[in-house]
Design a protein around this motif. Structure first.
Motif, short mmCIF file in Angstrom:
data_model
loop_
_atom_site.label_atom_id
_atom_site.label_comp_id
_atom_site.label_asym_id
_atom_site.label_seq_id
_atom_site.Cartn_x
_atom_site.Cartn_y
_atom_site.Cartn_z
N ALA A 1 -1.59 24.89 4.64
CA ALA A 1 -2.00 26.30 5.21
C ALA A 1 -2.11 27.37 3.92
N PHE A 2 -1.22 26.95 3.09
CA PHE A 2 -1.32 27.85 1.78
C PHE A 2 -2.38 27.63 0.91
N GLU A 3 -2.68 26.23 0.82
CA GLU A 3 -3.86 26.06 0.12
C GLU A 3 -5.14 26.38 0.70
N ALA A 4 -5.17 26.17 1.96
CA ALA A 4 -6.44 26.52 2.76
C ALA A 4 -6.51 28.20 2.75
N LEU A 5 -5.76 28.75 2.69
CA LEU A 5 -5.98 30.28 2.65
C LEU A 5 -6.15 30.71 1.42
N ASP A 6 -5.87 30.33 0.17
CA ASP A 6 -6.25 30.41 -1.16
C ASP A 6 -7.74 30.25 -1.18
N LEU A 7 -8.34 28.88 -0.71
CA LEU A 7 -9.52 28.74 -0.92
C LEU A 7 -10.30 29.41 0.16
N LEU A 8 -9.96 30.08 1.20
CA LEU A 8 -10.75 30.84 2.15
C LEU A 8 -10.88 32.35 1.54
N ASP A 9 -9.88 32.72 0.91
CA ASP A 9 -10.01 33.98 0.34
C ASP A 9 -10.36 34.08 -1.17
N HIS A 10 -10.36 33.28 -1.93
CA HIS A 10 -10.88 33.07 -3.09
C HIS A 10 -11.88 32.34 -3.66
N HIS A 11 -12.21 31.38 -2.95
CA HIS A 11 -13.29 30.33 -3.45
C HIS A 11 -14.18 29.79 -2.50
N TRP A 12 -14.37 30.79 -1.43
CA TRP A 12 -15.08 30.21 -0.33
C TRP A 12 -16.61 30.98 -0.35
N PRO A 13 -17.64 30.12 -0.04
CA PRO A 13 -19.04 30.77 -0.42
C PRO A 13 -19.36 31.81 0.81
N ASN A 14 -20.31 32.48 0.65
CA ASN A 14 -20.51 33.59 1.62
C ASN A 14 -21.28 33.40 2.75
N ILE A 15 -20.68 32.11 3.32
CA ILE A 15 -20.90 31.89 4.68
C ILE A 15 -19.41 31.93 5.47
N LYS A 16 -19.30 33.30 5.90
CA LYS A 16 -18.09 33.66 6.64
C LYS A 16 -18.20 34.20 8.00
N GLY A 17 -18.40 32.92 8.52
CA GLY A 17 -18.77 33.11 9.99
C GLY A 17 -17.46 33.14 11.17
N PRO A 18 -17.70 32.84 12.59
CA PRO A 18 -16.47 33.19 13.42
C PRO A 18 -15.52 32.10 13.14
N ARG A 19 -15.78 30.82 12.68
CA ARG A 19 -14.62 29.83 12.30
C ARG A 19 -13.90 29.94 11.22
N PHE A 20 -14.53 30.51 10.04
CA PHE A 20 -13.96 31.28 8.87
C PHE A 20 -12.83 32.36 9.27
N ILE A 21 -13.14 33.04 10.22
CA ILE A 21 -12.14 34.08 10.61
C ILE A 21 -10.96 33.65 11.46
N LYS A 22 -11.31 32.48 12.26
CA LYS A 22 -10.34 31.91 13.03
C LYS A 22 -9.27 30.98 12.14
N ALA A 23 -9.95 30.42 11.12
CA ALA A 23 -9.22 29.52 10.35
C ALA A 23 -8.37 30.48 9.51
N ARG A 24 -8.90 31.69 8.99
CA ARG A 24 -7.78 32.53 8.01
C ARG A 24 -6.81 33.02 8.85
N TYR A 25 -6.88 33.52 10.18
CA TYR A 25 -5.99 33.97 11.10
C TYR A 25 -4.91 32.73 11.17
N ALA A 26 -5.42 31.50 11.72
CA ALA A 26 -4.57 30.40 11.87
C ALA A 26 -3.71 30.27 10.91
N CYS A 27 -4.18 30.25 9.61
CA CYS A 27 -3.41 29.78 8.22
C CYS A 27 -2.40 30.87 8.08
N LEU A 28 -2.66 32.24 8.14
CA LEU A 28 -1.50 33.27 8.16
C LEU A 28 -0.48 32.91 9.16
N ALA A 29 -1.03 32.74 10.59
CA ALA A 29 -0.06 32.60 11.41
C ALA A 29 0.69 31.08 11.27
#
Length: 73
Positions: A20-48
């Motif tokens: 989850a830590f690696e995923a959060l890093d990718l989501l926050d710093h290296h993700w393309p500009n495609i930030k839809g609803p699944r991006f948001i759910k993934a980010r919150y799930a990784c934080l949780a």
């Protein structure tokens, strides 16, 4: 902070993500500009998952969905 390693990494076009830590890093710093609803759910799930409020495997599944949404496979 919990950082359980996933049983199976998620392979993206950028890298293999195995927690989850690696995923959060990718989501926050290296993700393309495609930030839809699944991006948001993934980010919150990784934080949780890092806070121990959700399982690491549940975060993995949501991250995998976000990867598919952004076409990073």
């Amino acid at each position: 902070m919990q950082n359980d390693v996933w049983q199976r990494p998620v392979n993206t076009s950028v890298t293999a993500v195995s927690s989850a830590f690696e995923a959060l890093d990718l989501l926050d710093h290296h993700w393309p500009n495609i930030k839809g609803p699944r991006f948001i759910k993934a980010r919150y799930a990784c934080l949780a998952a890092l806070d121990g409020r959700e399982s690491a495997e549940a975060a993995r599944e949501k991250f995998k969905d976000a990867v598919a949404e952004a076409q990073l496979m």
